[in-house]
Design an enzyme around this catalytic site. Structure first.
Site, PDB file in Angstrom:
ATOM      1  CG  HIS A  64      -2.255  -1.006   0.905  1.00 44.90           C
ATOM      2  ND1 HIS A  64      -2.844  -1.591   2.081  1.00 44.90           N
ATOM      3  CD2 HIS A  64      -2.966  -1.165  -0.028  1.00 44.90           C
ATOM      4  CE1 HIS A  64      -3.656  -2.370   1.545  1.00 44.90           C
ATOM      5  NE2 HIS A  64      -3.740  -1.894   0.331  1.00 44.90           N
ATOM      6  CG  ASP A  66      -0.449   3.621   3.686  1.00 41.11           C
ATOM      7  OD1 ASP A  66      -0.523   2.890   2.897  1.00 41.11           O
ATOM      8  OD2 ASP A  66      -0.924   3.755   5.051  1.00 41.11           O
ATOM      9  CG  HIS A 141      -3.312  -4.998   5.559  1.00 41.95           C
ATOM     10  ND1 HIS A 141      -4.138  -4.388   6.102  1.00 41.95           N
ATOM     11  CD2 HIS A 141      -2.788  -4.160   4.581  1.00 41.95           C
ATOM     12  CE1 HIS A 141      -4.360  -3.023   5.529  1.00 41.95           C
ATOM     13  NE2 HIS A 141      -3.340  -2.904   4.774  1.00 41.95           N
ATOM     14  CG  HIS A 268      -1.375   2.820   9.876  1.00 43.11           C
ATOM     15  ND1 HIS A 268      -2.728   2.454   9.607  1.00 43.11           N
ATOM     16  CD2 HIS A 268      -0.617   2.609   8.815  1.00 43.11           C
ATOM     17  CE1 HIS A 268      -2.964   2.074   8.262  1.00 43.11           C
ATOM     18  NE2 HIS A 268      -1.479   2.484   7.599  1.00 43.11           N
TER      19      HIS A 268
HETATM   20 ZN   LIG Z   1      -1.255   1.650   5.517  1.00 40.58          ZN
HETATM   21 ZN   LIG Z   2      -2.290  -1.324   4.127  1.00 38.71          ZN
END
Ligand SMILES: [Zn+2]
Ligand SMILES: [Zn+2]
Length: 303
Positions: A64, A66, A141, A268
């Site tokens: 991802h 980020d 995830h 996060h």
């Molecule tokens: Zn993340």
């Molecule tokens: Zn993620």
């Protein structure tokens, strides 16, 4: 010897409220590890006076944006600074392809080698040196994602010099430090316990981001001195955590409590929240020794 974590970024999805994308630097003795590398990481490294040239290992938890969109910029800066020594990057399948493609179309030929190591679910030890090792473990995830456990190896026992017999050889010396009994020239067994003190503790740090709450992780991160666990949402918003495969404050704190860790750091954070003080209240209600991941903060573990 140093065991220090520095937070470079603590926000999820979108940078907001002065909070940047996820990144951290962990220093164990002289080895510098960069953990995740969201957008803006190299600026944060400069801001907090961390040394880019000292980083030889970069660990990327998942793909991802980020968590890795700052990577190609950081790699390019290392190149422009004249780096020659190798860089090792650990990440899920696909990362090597993405970075290689970016370099290919900018016609960049790096003046240092990169070694990509693909994270595999059945290959837990990804790095080790004489005093520590790193294991990667899968978390839950939306896409393949890994947590990391950094752990010092068992340290040598401390010899009580005054008690050491004068016939002891250097082999005896090493055996005692390793916790083995020695034998005198007359054949008498002498216990290492009478001649040595216990070793200093082996310190550990566990990194869990991003993941849905996984109670079974408590055996993996058990008694870690420091646990970083994502807490993207307050517990009242648990339905968002469930649909986006993230965790809440209460869930992160529950894992910390059940795993009996030393300290919990949560991060996060969702851009939905400007004020993080309710996060701290909620985690402390379950696990008092908790802190928010604040950019620029250092967390040290003493020996
Ligand atoms: Zn993340
Ligand atoms: Zn993620």
């Amino acid at each position: 010897l140093t065991f220090q974590l520095t937070i470079l970024g603590s926000n999820s999805a979108i940078p907001a409220h002065g909070r940047n994308h996820t990144s951290q630097i962990l220093i164990i003795n002289n080895e510098h590890f960069l953990i995740d590398c969201g957008e803006g990481t190299q600026l944060q490294i400069t801001k907090y006076k961390c040394r880019l040239g000292r980083i030889n290992h970069i660990l990327i938890s998942h793909l991802h944006g980020d968590h890795y969109l700052g990577l190609v910029g950081l790699i390019s800066s290392m190149h422009l600074q004249g780096r020659k020594k190798p860089l090792t990057i650990y990440g899920p399948p696909g990362l090597a392809e993405i970075i290689t493609l970016q370099l290919k179309y900018s016609q960049t030929v790096l003046n240092y080698p990169i070694e990509f190591k693909e994270l595999q679910e059945d290959d837990p030890v990804i790095f080790q040196n004489f005093n520590m090792e790193i294991t990667a473990f899968p978390v839950n995830h939306r896409i393949p994602c890994f947590g990391f456990l950094f752990k010092e190896k068992v340290k040598p026992r401390k010899i009580i010099k005054e008690k050491l017999p004068d016939w002891a050889t250097s082999k005896d010396f090493n055996d005692l430090k390793a916790g083995k009994d020695i034998i005198s020239p007359k054949g008498k067994v002498i216990s290492f316990k009478t001649l040595t003190l216990p070793p200093k503790k082996s310190r550990s740090y566990a990194y869990c981001s991003d993941t849905r709450f996984m109670p079974e992780l408590k055996t993996v991160v058990k008694k870690a001195d420091l646990l970083y666990h994502e807490a993207t949402f307050l517990h009242e918003n648990i339905q968002w955590a469930e649909t986006t495969f993230h965790s809440t404050t209460i869930e992160a704190a529950t894992l910390a409590k059940e795993a009996k860790v030393g300290k919990l750091i949560i991060g996060h954070f969702s851009a939905r929240y400007k004020d993080l003080s309710p996060f701290l209240v909620e985690v402390k209600s379950i696990f008092p020794n908790s802190e928010l991941a604040i950019e620029g903060n250092h967390y040290e573990v003493s020996e």
